[in-house]
Write a protein that holds these residues in place. Structure first.
Motif, short mmCIF file in Angstrom:
data_model
loop_
_atom_site.label_atom_id
_atom_site.label_comp_id
_atom_site.label_asym_id
_atom_site.label_seq_id
_atom_site.Cartn_x
_atom_site.Cartn_y
_atom_site.Cartn_z
N PRO A 43 11.74 1.42 8.85
CA PRO A 43 13.13 1.54 9.30
C PRO A 43 13.79 0.20 9.63
O PRO A 43 15.00 0.03 9.43
CB PRO A 43 13.01 2.40 10.56
CG PRO A 43 11.78 3.21 10.35
CD PRO A 43 10.84 2.32 9.60
N VAL A 44 13.00 -0.78 10.10
CA VAL A 44 13.56 -2.11 10.38
C VAL A 44 14.05 -2.76 9.10
O VAL A 44 15.11 -3.40 9.07
CB VAL A 44 12.50 -3.01 11.08
CG1 VAL A 44 12.98 -4.46 11.13
CG2 VAL A 44 12.23 -2.49 12.49
N GLN A 45 13.30 -2.57 8.01
CA GLN A 45 13.72 -3.16 6.74
C GLN A 45 14.96 -2.46 6.19
O GLN A 45 15.82 -3.10 5.58
CB GLN A 45 12.57 -3.09 5.72
CG GLN A 45 12.87 -3.88 4.45
CD GLN A 45 11.63 -4.13 3.62
OE1 GLN A 45 10.51 -3.78 4.01
NE2 GLN A 45 11.79 -4.75 2.46
N ALA A 47 17.27 -1.14 8.14
CA ALA A 47 18.35 -1.66 8.98
C ALA A 47 18.74 -3.06 8.53
O ALA A 47 19.92 -3.43 8.57
CB ALA A 47 17.91 -1.67 10.44
N HIS A 48 17.76 -3.85 8.09
CA HIS A 48 18.07 -5.19 7.59
C HIS A 48 18.98 -5.12 6.37
O HIS A 48 19.94 -5.89 6.25
CB HIS A 48 16.77 -5.93 7.24
CG HIS A 48 17.00 -7.28 6.62
ND1 HIS A 48 17.07 -7.47 5.27
CD2 HIS A 48 17.21 -8.50 7.20
CE1 HIS A 48 17.30 -8.74 5.01
NE2 HIS A 48 17.39 -9.39 6.16
N ALA A 85 21.87 -2.26 16.75
CA ALA A 85 20.79 -2.40 15.77
C ALA A 85 19.61 -1.51 16.12
O ALA A 85 18.97 -0.91 15.24
CB ALA A 85 20.35 -3.87 15.71
N THR A 86 19.32 -1.40 17.42
CA THR A 86 18.24 -0.51 17.86
C THR A 86 18.58 0.93 17.51
O THR A 86 17.73 1.69 17.00
CB THR A 86 18.02 -0.64 19.38
OG1 THR A 86 17.66 -1.98 19.69
CG2 THR A 86 16.92 0.31 19.85
N THR A 89 18.34 1.62 13.71
CA THR A 89 16.95 1.61 13.26
C THR A 89 16.25 2.92 13.64
O THR A 89 15.53 3.52 12.84
CB THR A 89 16.19 0.42 13.87
OG1 THR A 89 16.83 -0.80 13.49
CG2 THR A 89 14.74 0.40 13.39
N VAL A 201 17.66 -8.53 13.01
CA VAL A 201 16.74 -7.74 12.19
C VAL A 201 15.97 -8.61 11.20
O VAL A 201 14.87 -8.26 10.78
CB VAL A 201 17.47 -6.60 11.43
CG1 VAL A 201 18.02 -5.59 12.41
CG2 VAL A 201 18.59 -7.15 10.56
#
Length: 306
Positions: A43-45, A47-48, A85-86, A89, A201
């Motif tokens: 999920p971080v990727q 969001a990036h 961002a949190t 994600t 991110v």
């Protein structure tokens, strides 16, 4: 945000378009996060990708329009972006495990949490109607969490807590946006938000990076560009009608999310999903109506909700 000139049909059109685009971003996030287009990405990727391509879209627009970019409230921007961002994600993580309709409905709680947080953070006073609206919406969220004592034995879904935590984070983001609205231009806010979000991110990306497939790159680009377009449409809608009139049309996001999920994943909402979503929308609509009657329009432009 006060409308610059009244044009209700245009406001509705912009809001419906924003809703369809926002639902589209969650669909693409689910495609990337469930392995449909290759090995699932973290999920971080995802969001990036959202921040990277949204930043490109906003930066190109800023280059053409050359607005005045102010960084007078950089600490406030950074805090707002951290929670935003949190939230996005967590939301992208949630849609990989629960129906889009459930995640979207739970995300409508973010103005409820924003209202609650505005009491200690902004010193706002909350009347009985707003408390009642919030209580109704929270009951809907409890239904969507599917505890057995409400749903007649349906299992509790812990993954729905990801969407609930996302709504809390986005509620904090909205509270901070309230402080920024009126102090800086919308394009300046979007540019600074996406710039800081991209930096945050990107730092976290080093721990989870994997090479996306060509399809995943396309989906990541789609998420970023669609989110930038959705934000723009939302702002245009708010400039053409009062919040109390136009915000309820944003609940069409749930319709689009359900439609997309049905077509792409053959996932249809069951009775519990329909009940929980209906209760949340009823509470959120009542809250939007009450806030629309207040001296200060609510809510300000959302950045990442589905």
């Amino acid at each position: 945000m006060t409308p610059t000139h009244e044009n209700r049909p245009a406001a509705i059109a912009f809001m419906l378009l924003a809703s369809s685009l926002i639902a589209g971003t969650t669909l693409l996030a689910k495609v990337i996060g469930t392995g449909v287009a290759g090995d699932p990405l973290h999920p971080v990727q995802i969001a990036h990708g959202r921040f990277l391509f949204a930043w490109i879209a906003v930066a190109v627009t800023a280059t053409v329009l050359r607005p005045k970019i102010s960084a007078k409230h950089l600490k406030m921007h950074a805090t707002r972006t951290l929670f935003g961002a949190t939230g996005i994600t967590l939301l992208f993580a949630a849609v990989a495990f629960i129906p889009l309709s459930d995640a979207t409905a739970i995300s409508f709680l973010n103005p409820v949490f924003a209202m609650i947080l505005a009491i200690p953070l902004l010193g706002e006073r909350v009347g009985p109607i707003r408390w009642a609206a919030s209580a109704v919406a929270l009951v809907g969220a409890v239904v969507l969490l599917r505890p057995g004592f409400i749903t007649g034995g349906a299992p509790f879904n812990p993954m729905a807590l990801l969407a609930l935590c996302a709504a809390v984070s986005m509620g904090i983001e909205i509270t901070i946006i309230k402080l920024l609205t009126g102090r800086e231009s919308p394009l300046s806010i979007l540019f600074i938000n996406n710039s800081i979000g991209l930096a945050l991110v990107t730092t976290a990306l080093f721990f989870v990076w994997q090479v996306p497939t060509a399809q995943q790159w396309g989906a990541l680009a789609g998420i970023g560009f669609m989110m930038a377009a959705a934000q723009t449409c939302f702002i245009q809608a708010m400039r053409r009608a009062e919040a109390s009139f136009v915000v309820p049309f944003s609940y069409a996001t749930l319709v689009f999310a359900t439609l997309y999920d049905t077509v792409a994943f053959q996932t249809r909402p069951d009775g519990i999903s329909l009940l929980g979503a209906g209760v949340i929308i009823a509470g959120a609509a009542l809250l939007a109506w009450r806030e629309g009657r207040a001296p200060r329009p609510f809510p300000p432009p959302p950045q990442d909700k589905p």
